[in-house]
Design an enzyme around this catalytic site. Structure first.
Site, PDB file in Angstrom:
ATOM      1  N   SER A 114       0.803  -1.220   0.000  1.00 37.80           N
ATOM      2  CA  SER A 114       0.000   0.000   0.000  1.00 37.80           C
ATOM      3  C   SER A 114       0.838   1.273   0.000  1.00 37.80           C
ATOM      4  O   SER A 114       1.761   1.429   0.801  1.00 37.80           O
ATOM      5  CB  SER A 114      -0.933   0.020   1.208  1.00 37.80           C
ATOM      6  OG  SER A 114      -1.683   1.208   1.145  1.00 37.80           O
TER       7      SER A 114
ATOM      8  N   SER B 247      -0.959   4.166   0.167  1.00 35.26           N
ATOM      9  CA  SER B 247      -1.880   5.159   0.745  1.00 35.26           C
ATOM     10  C   SER B 247      -1.243   5.939   1.896  1.00 35.26           C
ATOM     11  O   SER B 247      -1.400   7.172   1.962  1.00 35.26           O
ATOM     12  CB  SER B 247      -3.169   4.494   1.219  1.00 35.26           C
ATOM     13  OG  SER B 247      -3.900   4.040   0.116  1.00 35.26           O
TER      14      SER B 247
ATOM     15  N   LYS C 269     -13.447  -4.672   3.223  1.00 32.85           N
ATOM     16  CA  LYS C 269     -14.378  -3.645   2.738  1.00 32.85           C
ATOM     17  C   LYS C 269     -15.838  -4.028   2.994  1.00 32.85           C
ATOM     18  O   LYS C 269     -16.673  -3.161   3.215  1.00 32.85           O
ATOM     19  CB  LYS C 269     -14.167  -3.399   1.248  1.00 32.85           C
ATOM     20  CG  LYS C 269     -12.906  -2.610   0.923  1.00 32.85           C
ATOM     21  CD  LYS C 269     -12.845  -2.289  -0.559  1.00 32.85           C
ATOM     22  CE  LYS C 269     -11.591  -1.524  -0.896  1.00 32.85           C
ATOM     23  NZ  LYS C 269     -11.524  -1.143  -2.308  1.00 32.85           N
TER      24      LYS C 269
ATOM     25  N   ASP D 153     -14.521   4.642  -3.841  1.00 28.82           N
ATOM     26  CA  ASP D 153     -14.024   4.028  -5.081  1.00 28.82           C
ATOM     27  C   ASP D 153     -14.865   4.490  -6.278  1.00 28.82           C
ATOM     28  O   ASP D 153     -14.352   4.613  -7.395  1.00 28.82           O
ATOM     29  CB  ASP D 153     -14.086   2.498  -4.992  1.00 28.82           C
ATOM     30  CG  ASP D 153     -12.966   1.915  -4.137  1.00 28.82           C
ATOM     31  OD1 ASP D 153     -11.935   2.590  -3.960  1.00 28.82           O
ATOM     32  OD2 ASP D 153     -13.129   0.778  -3.648  1.00 28.82           O
TER      33      ASP D 153
ATOM     34  N   GLY E 178     -14.875  -9.406 -13.467  1.00 30.82           N
ATOM     35  CA  GLY E 178     -14.796  -9.524 -12.013  1.00 30.82           C
ATOM     36  C   GLY E 178     -16.127  -9.076 -11.434  1.00 30.82           C
ATOM     37  O   GLY E 178     -16.890  -8.341 -12.102  1.00 30.82           O
ATOM     38  N   ALA E 179     -16.431  -9.527 -10.235  1.00 29.46           N
ATOM     39  CA  ALA E 179     -17.738  -9.191  -9.641  1.00 29.46           C
ATOM     40  C   ALA E 179     -17.621  -8.960  -8.144  1.00 29.46           C
ATOM     41  O   ALA E 179     -18.589  -9.143  -7.406  1.00 29.46           O
ATOM     42  CB  ALA E 179     -18.741 -10.303  -9.942  1.00 29.46           C
ATOM     43  N   GLY E 180     -16.441  -8.550  -7.672  1.00 25.89           N
ATOM     44  CA  GLY E 180     -16.244  -8.253  -6.256  1.00 25.89           C
ATOM     45  C   GLY E 180     -16.578  -6.802  -5.950  1.00 25.89           C
ATOM     46  O   GLY E 180     -17.312  -6.130  -6.696  1.00 25.89           O
ATOM     47  N   GLY E 181     -16.022  -6.307  -4.840  1.00 28.12           N
ATOM     48  CA  GLY E 181     -16.338  -4.952  -4.390  1.00 28.12           C
ATOM     49  C   GLY E 181     -15.947  -3.892  -5.407  1.00 28.12           C
ATOM     50  O   GLY E 181     -16.710  -2.937  -5.642  1.00 28.12           O
ATOM     51  N   ALA E 182     -14.783  -4.047  -6.039  1.00 33.67           N
ATOM     52  CA  ALA E 182     -14.335  -3.042  -7.013  1.00 33.67           C
ATOM     53  C   ALA E 182     -15.260  -3.038  -8.227  1.00 33.67           C
ATOM     54  O   ALA E 182     -15.613  -1.976  -8.756  1.00 33.67           O
ATOM     55  CB  ALA E 182     -12.891  -3.312  -7.422  1.00 33.67           C
TER      56      ALA E 182
END
Ligand code: NAP
Length: 301
Positions: A15, A17, A66, A102, A126-130
């Site tokens: 990370s 961040s 998340k 996001d 993809g089908a996750g949080g993002a």
């Protein structure tokens, strides 16, 4: 009193961040310390509860918390409720509010890059949080169609269902929605027909001892079926050039990586904690410096 704020996740070895958030606090002269809070799952609830203390501004939340973190805040912003995940917690006088920046981060990255999405047909891989955040961002930007493709088809179907429910609940109309398993022949057909494809899987991330899936393929999908003008977006920020981005560039496609979104989602969090305009130039340059300083990550033995 120095205010506390930080990033909750596990692992946090990739990370950047902390680097660009601390630079932002320093640049605007706020006495705050942004820390990396690498937590085991059993500490998550108590740790978040501690963010209600007066010296805490809040936190960012990243993989894998998340979704879990959403259950430990007192109220959810509408976008976070749709996405089903939070990446930002704000301590509002002892009450914790959960946000998902996001969505705004992805939209701002598209705007900076001059990407036109109105009328576009988009594949979300993809089908996750993002993926959910990207889908929400795209329906508000007037896309014509969204096809969700995922290794686990039931998850792709659930995302398509949730987008449809949001649309019929009064959100933007007329988006064509499809969902396929990654190994379904229509998934390749969707790649052939799309204007934009967004990788929302971690395939192509730097691998390390802390990233256990060493058997994943190099790229989430082949670039050969894409039409000549298709734009390839990879949400991965580290490395700056993923194998997917390299292959797409070689094949003549325009590409966009994940770093601009990462900085923009962090800037939106900064604004929520401080109610101050984020110093974008400082954050961008600190992010670039942190990426350059990062040691090459070795594969696990
Ligand atoms: P997540 O909720 O864990 O979802 C991961 C997705 O990737 C799922 O659809 C999963 O499929 C798929 N996947 C994982 N490993 C796979 C494999 N080996 N083969 C095929 N599919 C695989 O994660 P997330 O939060 O959505 O994050 C996804 C990526 O986006 C990460 O790389 C993250 O760093 C990046 N991201 C970037 C930003 C930014 O600001 N640039 C922001 C958010 C996320 P299944 O459903 O089959 O498990």
């Amino acid at each position: 009193m120095t205010a506390r704020v930080g990033l909750i996740g596990h692992p946090l070895d990739h990370s950047i961040s902390p680097a660009f958030q601390q630079a932002a606090f320093d640049a605007v002269g706020i006495d705050a310390r942004y820390e990396a809070w690498d937590l085991p799952p059993e500490q998550l609830e108590d740790f978040i509860a501690g963010l209600r203390r007066p010296d805490a501004l809040g936190a960012n939340v990243t993989i894998p918390y998340k979704e879990a973190a959403l259950h430990h805040v007192d109220r959810l912003h509408e976008t976070a409720r749709f996405v089903g995940a939070i990446n930002t917690i704000v301590n509002e006088g002892g009450h914790l509010a959960g946000y998902n920046t996001d969505v705004a981060g992805f939209q701002a990255a598209l705007k900076d890059a001059g990407v036109e999405t109105r009328g576009a047909n988009v594949v979300i891989w993809g089908a996750g949080g993002a993926a959910r955040a990207v889908a929400w961002a795209l329906i508000w930007r007037g896309v014509n169609g969204i096809t969700v493709i995922n290794r686990t088809p039931v998850r792709a179907g659930r995302l398509r269902h949730d987008i449809a429910a949001a649309i019929t609940g009064g959100k933007p109309q007329g988006v064509r929605l499809r969902a396929y398993a990654a190994d379904h022949p229509d998934a390749i057909e969707a790649l052939r027909l799309c204007d934009i494809v967004v990788n929302c899987t971690p395939i192509g991330m730097q691998r390390s001892a802390a990233t256990p899936d060493q058997s994943a393929p190099e790229t989430p999908f082949p670039v050969d079926p894409l039409s000549a003008g298709a734009l390839v977006i990879d949400l991965i920020a580290n490395p700056l050039q993923t194998p997917l981005m390299r292959q797409a560039t070689t094949a003549g496609h325009r590409v966009l990586g994940g770093l601009p979104m990462l900085v923009h989602q962090g800037a939106a969090s900064f604004e929520l904690w401080t109610r101050r305009a984020p110093p974008m130039a400082t954050m961008n340059s600190a992010a670039q410096t942190a990426m350059q300083a990062m040691q090459p990550i070795q594969d696990a033995p």
